[in-house]
Scaffold this motif. Structure first.
Motif, PDB file in Angstrom:
ATOM      1  N   GLU A   7       1.096  -1.268   0.383  1.00 51.09           N
ATOM      2  CA  GLU A   7      -0.336  -0.205  -0.275  1.00 51.09           C
ATOM      3  C   GLU A   7       0.759   1.151   0.347  1.00 51.09           C
TER       4      GLU A   7
ATOM      5  N   TYR B 218      -8.469  -2.347  -3.334  1.00 51.13           N
ATOM      6  CA  TYR B 218      -8.174  -0.949  -2.634  1.00 51.13           C
ATOM      7  C   TYR B 218      -9.170   0.128  -2.407  1.00 51.13           C
TER       8      TYR B 218
ATOM      9  N   LEU C 207      -5.601   5.127   0.328  1.00 53.39           N
ATOM     10  CA  LEU C 207      -4.715   4.759  -0.872  1.00 53.39           C
ATOM     11  C   LEU C 207      -3.932   6.172  -0.967  1.00 53.39           C
TER      12      LEU C 207
ATOM     13  N   TRP D 220       1.708   7.138   5.626  1.00 54.90           N
ATOM     14  CA  TRP D 220       2.252   6.406   4.707  1.00 54.90           C
ATOM     15  C   TRP D 220       4.610   7.429   4.987  1.00 54.90           C
TER      16      TRP D 220
END
Ligand SMILES: Nc1nc2c(ncn2[C@H]2C[C@H](O)[C@@H](COP(=O)(O)OP(=O)(O)OP(=O)(O)O)O2)c(=O)[nH]1
Length: 325
Positions: free
Chosen positions: A68, A121, A126, A133
């Motif tokens: 991801e 997804y 994301l 992230w």
């Protein structure tokens, strides 16, 4: 799909990454120069957003990031407009983040959500919230995959650092709770020095400052004359240049001719035609030492001085005198 990157080597890619790489929004990045106007005055300054985006994805993978996060890395720059950061000078956007402001709308209106849905997804999970992230993005002065890749890639491609140095640096990276740190203070010193070669010496090279200014002027006038419209900026660099050339507008053609590889400019603080300051970019990575994370500047006088000099140069800005164009 097998991909071979000049910095990180060879990788076999997951099908979702392959499909995203082949999609139009990611392929478009092959026509967006990383250094904005730079390639117009020096043909060697020709890195693209495509190579950087694939590089960020591979660096995340090399450091053990999830699939991801690799997807988020691959897509993080899809909203960069033609000529990358030059748009920030066209619109006088001091934060240099135009591409971030339009990111969600560019992604939403592209084929990316459909591709991601095919692989189960949800694009919103994301790519719309970077904060999860932690390898991809970190606030300065820490390291992150985006900052590390553009520094290594540009400086290696433009002949400033060697592949051995890149590899020694990569070997020293440590990932703790999903964030990048370094182990060795000499390696941190090398990266800090390299980062300032990128964001001070390269970004503020008088030739680069000149090229950004001249291209921003050309694009601004093209918008005012309705030869370009804001949506054109979601095309490739070459398409915009062709549109301006096809207009046969004398003023625009004469501005474009001033972007060539024979331009001569120098820094001159007394007698100058241009003055520019960039967004302030400072680096001071944390080092793992005896179980604690400590800023490199607290461990190294060299890092502290490099930071002071960079701060001074960045806040003063670059004064450019045009010798010939
Ligand atoms: N020549 C030149 N290139 C620039 C300038 N500003 C940015 N670039 C290019 C060089 C790097 O490859 C890349 C860095 O900008 P990015 O948009 O990739 O990163 P961002 O501004 O988000 O990075 P940051 O969080 O500030 O480290 O863009 C500039 O003023 N002059």
């Amino acid at each position: 799909m097998i991909i071979n990157d000049k910095l990180y080597g060879e990788f076999i890619l997951d099908p979702v990454l392959e499909e995203l790489i082949l999609s139009e929004p990611v392929q478009r990045l092959k026509g967006i120069h990383q250094g904005g106007a730079s390639f117009l005055v020096n043909e060697k300054w020709s890195e693209t957003r495509f190579d950087h985006s694939v590089g960020v994805m591979l660096l995340i993978r090399k450091l053990g990031g999830s699939l991801e996060e690799q997807i988020a890395g691959l897509l993080h720059d899809v909203s960069h407009t033609a000529f990358s950061h030059v748009i920030d000078f066209v619109f006088d956007n001091k934060e240099e983040d135009y591409h971030e402001k339009i990111y969600s709308s560019v992604v939403k209106n592209s084929e990316i959500p459909t591709i991601l849905a095919t692989f189960n997804y949800n694009y919103e999970d994301l790519v719309l919230d970077d904060s999860k992230w932690t390898l991809l993005e970190q606030p300065a002065p820490e390291l992150c995959a985006d900052r590390v890749d553009y520094t290594l890639r540009d400086m290696y491609t433009y002949g400033i650092i060697s592949l051995d140095e890149v590899q020694d640096f990569l070997k020293d990276i440590l990932v703790i709770e999903g964030k990048m740190y370094l182990q060795n203070i000499e390696v941190a010193e090398w990266f800090v020095e390299t980062y300032y070669k990128e964001v001070i010496d390269f970004f503020m090279d008088p030739l680069n400052v000149y090229a950004y200014d001249m291209l921003a002027k050309t694009l601004k006038r093209s918008l005012e004359k309705n030869i370009l419209n804001v949506n054109d900026f979601l095309k490739r660099d070459g398409e915009l240049l062709n549109k301006i050339k096809a207009s046969n507008d004398k003023e625009l053609l004469s501005l474009l001719r001033k972007l060539n590889s024979d331009v001569e400019v120098i820094e001159d603080r007394e007698n100058y035609e241009l003055h520019r300051k960039n967004k302030l970019r400072m680096i001071d990575p944390s080092i793992l030492k005896d179980g604690d994370l400590i800023s490199a500047s607290r461990l190294s006088e060299k890092v502290r001085i490099l930071g002071e000099v960079a701060y001074e140069k960045a806040t003063r800005g670059m004064y450019v005198k045009i010798i010939s164009n």
